[in-house]
Enzyme design. Structure first.
Site, short mmCIF file in Angstrom:
data_model
loop_
_atom_site.label_atom_id
_atom_site.label_comp_id
_atom_site.label_asym_id
_atom_site.label_seq_id
_atom_site.Cartn_x
_atom_site.Cartn_y
_atom_site.Cartn_z
N ASP A 176 0.85 -1.19 0.00
CA ASP A 176 0.00 0.00 0.00
C ASP A 176 0.89 1.24 0.00
OD1 ASP A 176 -2.97 0.81 0.38
OD2 ASP A 176 -1.85 2.12 1.75
N ASN A 184 -3.31 13.10 -5.08
CA ASN A 184 -4.58 13.36 -5.77
C ASN A 184 -5.24 14.64 -5.26
OD1 ASN A 184 -4.66 11.23 -7.59
ND2 ASN A 184 -5.68 9.84 -6.16
N ASP A 193 -2.10 9.58 -11.46
CA ASP A 193 -1.89 8.50 -12.43
C ASP A 193 -0.40 8.33 -12.74
OD1 ASP A 193 -4.56 8.00 -12.52
OD2 ASP A 193 -4.92 8.94 -14.47
N ASP A 219 -4.39 2.51 -4.78
CA ASP A 219 -2.93 2.50 -4.59
C ASP A 219 -2.47 1.21 -3.93
OD1 ASP A 219 -4.14 3.01 -2.17
OD2 ASP A 219 -2.66 4.46 -1.50
#
Length: 295
Positions: A176, A184, A193, A219
């Site tokens: 993770d 973001n 991205d 993610d």
């Protein structure tokens, strides 16, 4: 003169007559082979069936099929002393090359049988390769080109099956990304991205050729690492973290990762193995992130 026409040893190995060769397969044998080759469109199963047919009729030791997106090998080529390499073409384009490995030189009758079997395999193989390519596209994450969740489930079940049959274990890493949400929120999803693609690049460059990497979504990523050596998980996990710290894009945003690690046990199912690795990931997050914890 007539005798010379029956067999001319100057004819190249790739020469094939379009007529049914004499002393080749009988009608019943041909019918059985065709039924076998029409019984599956799965590339691995079809190739295995073809390999079995060749072994039943010839002294085949190995079969290697090379195609645009990869290759597939059955048997042991090291035991061979005679290899015949033949192409399959469609519309002047070679779509596959097959290397047939034998333990000795073929007789004329065996060469005729090989030619027949090779011809019969062309269209079943072409259909299987097209199906394989479509399946591979459906098994990939559209952004990172890593395997997706469906691909992960198919792969881990295959590895568990191999572990039961051959005693070859494997490891699982659940990964993770730390601080990804901030990218973001502060820079937008387009920059997010780019970070995900950078992470996929790190995984691809950190793994061995025999390992597998997947994006589960968001993610979260997973890696499957074939092999019985328990230290493999730790070595690969550290390699991933080191590569992340040296990657320009990830370093720019201060992105690290937390990793949960588990090795397959004989009592594991795909769900129980994932649960142990996921619990270890949760413990890594609780321990302050950017660390590796093994189940």
């Amino acid at each position: 003169m007539l005798e010379q026409l029956i067999y001319d040893n100057t004819i190249s190995e790739g020469f094939f007559s379009l007529d049914k060769p004499e002393n080749g397969l009988t009608f019943d044998e041909t019918n059985h082979v065709m039924q076998q080759l029409m019984s599956s469109i799965d590339l691995h199963k079809l190739s295995s069936l073809f390999f079995q047919q060749l072994q039943n009729k010839l002294n085949l030791t190995a079969l290697k099929i090379q195609f645009t997106s990869g290759s597939l090998t059955l048997g042991d080529a090291e035991k061979s002393c005679n290899i015949k390499t033949l192409d399959f073409s469609s519309q002047h384009h070679v779509f596959a090359t097959i290397s047939y490995s034998f333990s000795r030189v073929l007789s004329m009758r065996e060469a005729n049988i090989l030619q027949e079997l090779h011809r019969y395999f062309k269209y079943p193989l072409k259909n299987a390769l097209e199906h394989h390519d479509l399946k591979q596209l459906a098994m990939k994450d559209h952004l990172t080109a890593l395997g997706n969740r469906a691909n992960y489930h198919e792969t881990i079940r295959r590895l568990i099956s191999q572990a039961h049959r051959q005693g070859v274990g494997f490891g699982l890493l659940v990964i993770d990304m730390d601080k990804f949400k901030q990218v973001n929120d502060n820079f937008g999803h387009q920059e997010g991205d780019k970070v995900l693609i950078a992470m996929a690049t790190v995984l691809a460059e950190s793994l061995r050729d025999t390992d597998f990497a997947f994006r589960f979504g968001g993610d979260e990523f997973c890696c499957l690492l074939p092999g019985n050596v328990e230290e493999n998980n730790q070595i690969v996990a550290q390699r991933i973290q080191n590569a992340m710290s040296n990657h320009v894009c990830l370093n720019k945003h201060g992105i690290s990762c937390s990793i949960g690690s588990a090795n397959y046990l004989a009592t594991d199912t795909d769900l129980s193995l994932f649960q142990r690795a996921d619990n270890a990931l949760y413990a890594a997050k609780e321990a302050g992130k950017n660390c590796i914890i093994a189940a």
